[in-house]
Design an enzyme around this catalytic site. Structure first.
Site, PDB file in Angstrom:
ATOM      1  N   GLU A 441      -9.826  -2.540   0.330  1.00  0.00           N
ATOM      2  CA  GLU A 441      -9.783  -1.935   1.680  1.00  0.00           C
ATOM      3  C   GLU A 441      -8.352  -1.604   2.097  1.00  0.00           C
ATOM      4  OE1 GLU A 441     -11.514  -0.476   3.969  1.00  0.00           O
ATOM      5  OE2 GLU A 441     -13.365  -0.911   2.905  1.00  0.00           O
TER       6      GLU A 441
HETATM    7  C1  LIG Z   1     -13.124  -7.039  -6.634  1.00  0.00           C
HETATM    8  C2  LIG Z   1     -12.851  -5.651  -6.175  1.00  0.00           C
HETATM    9  C3  LIG Z   1     -13.789  -5.006  -5.378  1.00  0.00           C
HETATM   10  C4  LIG Z   1     -13.561  -3.689  -4.983  1.00  0.00           C
HETATM   11  N1  LIG Z   1     -14.542  -3.008  -4.288  1.00  0.00           N
HETATM   12  C5  LIG Z   1     -14.424  -1.670  -4.123  1.00  0.00           C
HETATM   13  C6  LIG Z   1     -15.517  -0.885  -3.639  1.00  0.00           C
HETATM   14  O1  LIG Z   1     -16.571  -1.411  -3.293  1.00  0.00           O
HETATM   15  N2  LIG Z   1     -15.367   0.464  -3.560  1.00  0.00           N
HETATM   16  C7  LIG Z   1     -14.212   1.081  -3.931  1.00  0.00           C
HETATM   17  O2  LIG Z   1     -14.154   2.293  -3.877  1.00  0.00           O
HETATM   18  N3  LIG Z   1     -13.153   0.371  -4.391  1.00  0.00           N
HETATM   19  C8  LIG Z   1     -13.241  -0.976  -4.502  1.00  0.00           C
HETATM   20  N4  LIG Z   1     -12.189  -1.708  -4.990  1.00  0.00           N
HETATM   21  C9  LIG Z   1     -10.942  -1.026  -5.317  1.00  0.00           C
HETATM   22  C10 LIG Z   1      -9.802  -1.369  -4.355  1.00  0.00           C
HETATM   23  O3  LIG Z   1     -10.042  -0.824  -3.102  1.00  0.00           O
HETATM   24  C11 LIG Z   1      -8.495  -0.862  -4.993  1.00  0.00           C
HETATM   25  O4  LIG Z   1      -8.254  -1.667  -6.133  1.00  0.00           O
HETATM   26  C12 LIG Z   1      -7.333  -0.932  -4.026  1.00  0.00           C
HETATM   27  O5  LIG Z   1      -7.487   0.029  -3.014  1.00  0.00           O
HETATM   28  C13 LIG Z   1      -5.982  -0.686  -4.724  1.00  0.00           C
HETATM   29  O6  LIG Z   1      -6.025   0.441  -5.529  1.00  0.00           O
HETATM   30  P1  LIG Z   1      -5.541   0.382  -7.048  1.00  0.00           P
HETATM   31  O7  LIG Z   1      -6.224  -0.779  -7.682  1.00  0.00           O
HETATM   32  O8  LIG Z   1      -5.752   1.701  -7.658  1.00  0.00           O
HETATM   33  O9  LIG Z   1      -4.021   0.040  -6.968  1.00  0.00           O
HETATM   34  P2  LIG Z   1      -2.830   1.130  -6.868  1.00  0.00           P
HETATM   35  O10 LIG Z   1      -3.184   2.148  -5.865  1.00  0.00           O
HETATM   36  O11 LIG Z   1      -2.490   1.575  -8.228  1.00  0.00           O
HETATM   37  O12 LIG Z   1      -1.662   0.224  -6.303  1.00  0.00           O
HETATM   38  C14 LIG Z   1      -0.869  -0.636  -7.126  1.00  0.00           C
HETATM   39  C15 LIG Z   1       0.235  -1.255  -6.275  1.00  0.00           C
HETATM   40  O13 LIG Z   1       1.099  -0.218  -5.809  1.00  0.00           O
HETATM   41  C16 LIG Z   1       1.212  -0.281  -4.407  1.00  0.00           C
HETATM   42  N5  LIG Z   1       1.333   1.080  -3.871  1.00  0.00           N
HETATM   43  C17 LIG Z   1       0.618   2.167  -4.197  1.00  0.00           C
HETATM   44  N6  LIG Z   1       1.047   3.221  -3.482  1.00  0.00           N
HETATM   45  C18 LIG Z   1       2.026   2.792  -2.677  1.00  0.00           C
HETATM   46  C19 LIG Z   1       2.868   3.401  -1.708  1.00  0.00           C
HETATM   47  N7  LIG Z   1       2.762   4.685  -1.399  1.00  0.00           N
HETATM   48  N8  LIG Z   1       3.777   2.634  -1.078  1.00  0.00           N
HETATM   49  C20 LIG Z   1       3.890   1.321  -1.339  1.00  0.00           C
HETATM   50  N9  LIG Z   1       3.132   0.693  -2.254  1.00  0.00           N
HETATM   51  C21 LIG Z   1       2.215   1.415  -2.914  1.00  0.00           C
HETATM   52  C22 LIG Z   1      -0.044  -0.977  -3.912  1.00  0.00           C
HETATM   53  O14 LIG Z   1       0.141  -1.593  -2.654  1.00  0.00           O
HETATM   54  C23 LIG Z   1      -0.268  -1.973  -5.036  1.00  0.00           C
HETATM   55  O15 LIG Z   1       0.502  -3.122  -4.791  1.00  0.00           O
HETATM   56  C24 LIG Z   1     -12.367  -3.041  -5.354  1.00  0.00           C
HETATM   57  C25 LIG Z   1     -11.408  -3.716  -6.128  1.00  0.00           C
HETATM   58  C26 LIG Z   1     -11.655  -4.989  -6.550  1.00  0.00           C
HETATM   59  C27 LIG Z   1     -10.643  -5.656  -7.431  1.00  0.00           C
END
Ligand SMILES: Cc1cc2nc3c(=O)[nH]c(=O)nc-3n(C[C@H](O)[C@H](O)[C@H](O)COP(=O)(O)OP(=O)(O)OC[C@H]3O[C@@H](n4cnc5c(N)ncnc54)[C@H](O)[C@@H]3O)c2cc1C
Length: 599
Positions: A441
């Site tokens: 989220e």
């Molecule tokens: C158990 C679990 C349940 C989930 N459930 C759902 C679901 O039901 N539906 C769904 O769609 N998704 C779901 N997710 C996905 C989740 O919402 C994402 O993993 C989350 O939004 C982070 O995205 P990412 O993993 O791609 O990380 P990334 O976007 O790759 O981020 C990696 C790191 O970089 C940082 N970062 C990225 N961009 C910036 C920026 N511009 N400035 C500063 N920092 C930045 C982030 O804060 C993070 O620390 C789930 C994930 C998990 C693990």
């Protein structure tokens, strides 16, 4: 796992004594049913279900997890039956639109139930929680036909929902998503792509699953301006509304993860699945923003739940466990040693958890009231003001509460010493389950950018002023109250400093945009401590007033005042470190060349 006991006395304190719910519900359009007796009965019933049905399944869910096979995903023992009971009890329909089978009760009552469900068993609670997201989306943007077909089933709980946003290469940056939606001749769309990490994406608890999917239409603009929203059911609905033929969407596998084992986190494959557009083309992300605040407050509850569960477990343990003597002499001279609750450092851990759980409850319920007003406020002016306040509080609630909730879960484990690290006590599960709250989220980093960038700086500080004005009025009204002085003085000081820091960060950002990203997480945490200071001062005032009036619950109110005192003396000073760090400048982060991060 500690047996969950719903903290009904504190729930009532926040609802009735701090936030005056009776008056609040009376001020809403169409909330006549939310009488104090009715609200009380709902909460009592909800507490029973959470304590007796959900809490015993929490550890079962962790141990068994979900299992995948070609035929689908099996949830842990008892999950399906508990869901059936939840549906039979009418819980999914509580706050939904009466035109589609809902009971139309205010959302803030739903949040109280979500708190109890989520604390008793977060993994289980995510199944109906995700349905809530799908329900809100269709309620806000669906056509009448879509509402009749899907909303009624989601509201009755017969079908559940998901939110399919994340893809293997993108989560925070949804502008780069690749799932395709190609128009069919009959007005439907063919959805093709892979979504990962989809909570409750596949399971055996309901007969059908309604996926809300973000995808791109052919020729859509690049980035976030080219994303549309679709309904993609697991089974296509028949003419009579029942679940029919299987759609081309399937769960390819389950993720193996650190915690929340009872919730199925799925890789979802869409292989030309039939879907229906919701809302206007290319406006998918805008549509999602309409309920994002509610969803994020829902996740903030995970922080509250983690602190509450940790506190409940460690409180019982700290009274039973004997170790060493109190520094000022034995407190349990008959025993071989004193209970660990006599030691100041154990008190520090217990009080931190208590201050976090009760402060979080106050913040979430306050935000919940804003959700009510946004939906059912009587005047446009009221609705607009509530929307502004909710928008400001949401990233703080989501990120600050999941961060300090996780810290509290960790302290819960620490109070147990070595036993905290051993599975049978459930404290390590609480830590593992709580950790995801800071990631999904919108990560803490993304929430912080939303707060400082979008909400505060882009409104020239207006959204912040909306809140600091409330604090200012409260401080002014109580300026002459000698007993409250220990709270009002530091509150007024941080309220003033908050504005000054915002101006400094804003000025720095005008010269260098990187300053926003460099300051944002410290700014968010600082804001969280400031919001908590306001809420704890208000709680202390309610408690002090009760003591002056005379009460039979002296112990309860005294504990409130003591916890407020602990918060002001031992937690609020953390804001000073955040204040200094947020002004430390982007250079300390960016001057180091990327190559220098060598391994
Ligand atoms: C158990 C679990 C349940 C989930 N459930 C759902 C679901 O039901 N539906 C769904 O769609 N998704 C779901 N997710 C996905 C989740 O919402 C994402 O993993 C989350 O939004 C982070 O995205 P990412 O993993 O791609 O990380 P990334 O976007 O790759 O981020 C990696 C790191 O970089 C940082 N970062 C990225 N961009 C910036 C920026 N511009 N400035 C500063 N920092 C930045 C982030 O804060 C993070 O620390 C789930 C994930 C998990 C693990």
């Amino acid at each position: 796992m500690p047996e969950y006991k719903a903290p009904l006395r504190d729930i009532k304190f926040v609802m009735n004594e701090l936030l005056n719910s009776e008056q609040h519900y009376a001020s809403l359009e169409g909330a006549e049913d939310a009488t104090p007796d009715m609200v009380d009965a709902i909460i009592q019933e909800g507490a029973k279900f959470c304590e007796q049905v959900l809490s015993p399944l929490n550890q079962v869910g962790d141990k068994e997890g979900c299992t995948w096979s070609e035929d689908g995903v099996k949830t842990p023992t008892g999950f399906k039956e508990a869901y059936q009971q939840y549906v039979e009890g009418g819980w999914p329909s509580m706050t939904a639109d009466p035109n589609y089978g809902g009971q139309g009760l205010p959302h803030s009552i739903g949040l109280v139930i979500s708190e109890m469900v989520g604390t008793a068993n977060w993994s289980w609670g995510m199944y109906p929680g995700l349905s809530h997201g799908a329900t809100n989306t269709i309620e806000a943007h669906g056509t009448e036909e879509q509402k009749q077909t899907y909303l009624t089933k989601l509201i009755s709980g017969e079908w559940t929902g998901t939110m399919c946003l994340t893809e293997p290469h993108c989560g925070s940056d949804l502008g780069t998503l690749r799932t395709k939606a190609e128009p069919n001749a009959d007005g439907t769309y063919s959805i093709t792509g892979t979504k990962i990490f989809i909570s409750a994406g596949e399971h055996d608890m309901a007969e059908n699953i309604v996926h809300i999917v973000l995808a791109r239409l052919p020729g859509a603009p690049e980035g976030t301006k080219g994303i549309s929203l679709f309904i993609v059911p697991k089974q296509l609905p028949n003419e009579d509304g029942s679940a029919g033929e299987r759609n081309a969407v399937s769960c390819g596998s389950l993720e193996h993860k650190m915690g929340i084992h009872g919730n199925a986190t799925c890789v979802m494959n869409f292989d030309g699945a039939k879907g229906w557009l919701i809302g206007p083309e290319n406006k998918g992300l805008n549509c999602m923003f309409t309920f994002m605040n509610t969803a994020r407050i829902g996740t903030a509850i995970q922080g509250l739940g983690a602190a509450e569960l940790g506190f409940q477990g460690s409180l019982t343990y700290s009274k039973d466990r004997l170790a060493m003597r109190s520094l000022s002499g034995p407190k349990n001279p008959e025993g071989i040693a004193d209970p660990i609750i006599v030691h100041p450092d154990v008190r520090r851990m217990l009080l931190t958890q208590k201050a976090v759980a009760e402060g979080a409850r106050a913040l979430i319920y306050l935000a919940g009231q804003q959700v009510d007003v946004v939906h059912s406020g009587k005047t446009e002016e009221e609705r607009k003001a509530a929307d502004g306040l909710l928008g400001f509080l949401t990233p703080i609630a989501k990120a600050f509460l999941t961060e300090i909730g996780y810290e509290s879960a960790n302290l819960g484990m620490q109070v147990f010493g070595g036993h905290g690290f051993i599975s049978e006590w459930g404290m390590e599960q609480n830590v593992r389950d709580a950790r995801i709250g800071m990631i999904y989220e919108g990560t803490t980093g993304i929430q912080a950018l939303d707060l400082l960038g979008r909400k505060v700086l882009m409104t020239q500080g207006e959204s912040l002023k909306g809140f600091t004005k409330l604090v200012h009025v409260f401080c002014k009204e109580n300026a002459d109250n000698e007993q409250l002085k220990e709270f009002i003085e530091p509150l007024a000081a941080i309220n003033k400093e908050w504005g000054e820091l915002t101006t400094k960060v804003g000025m720095a950002a005008m010269k260098n945009r990187e300053e926003v990203g460099a300051a944002s997480v410290d700014y968010l945490m600082y804001s969280g401590y400031a919001v908590f200071a306001y809420l704890w001062a208000r709680m202390a005032k309610v408690a002090l007033d009760k003591m002056v009036e005379g009460t039979t619950e002296e112990m309860f109110y005294n504990a409130k005042i003591q916890t407020a005192r602990f918060y002001f003396k031992r937690m609020l000073p953390r804001s000073k470190a955040h204040a200094e760090t947020m002004l430390a400048g982007a250079d300390t982060l960016l001057d180091m060349p990327e190559e220098a991060f060598a391994l």
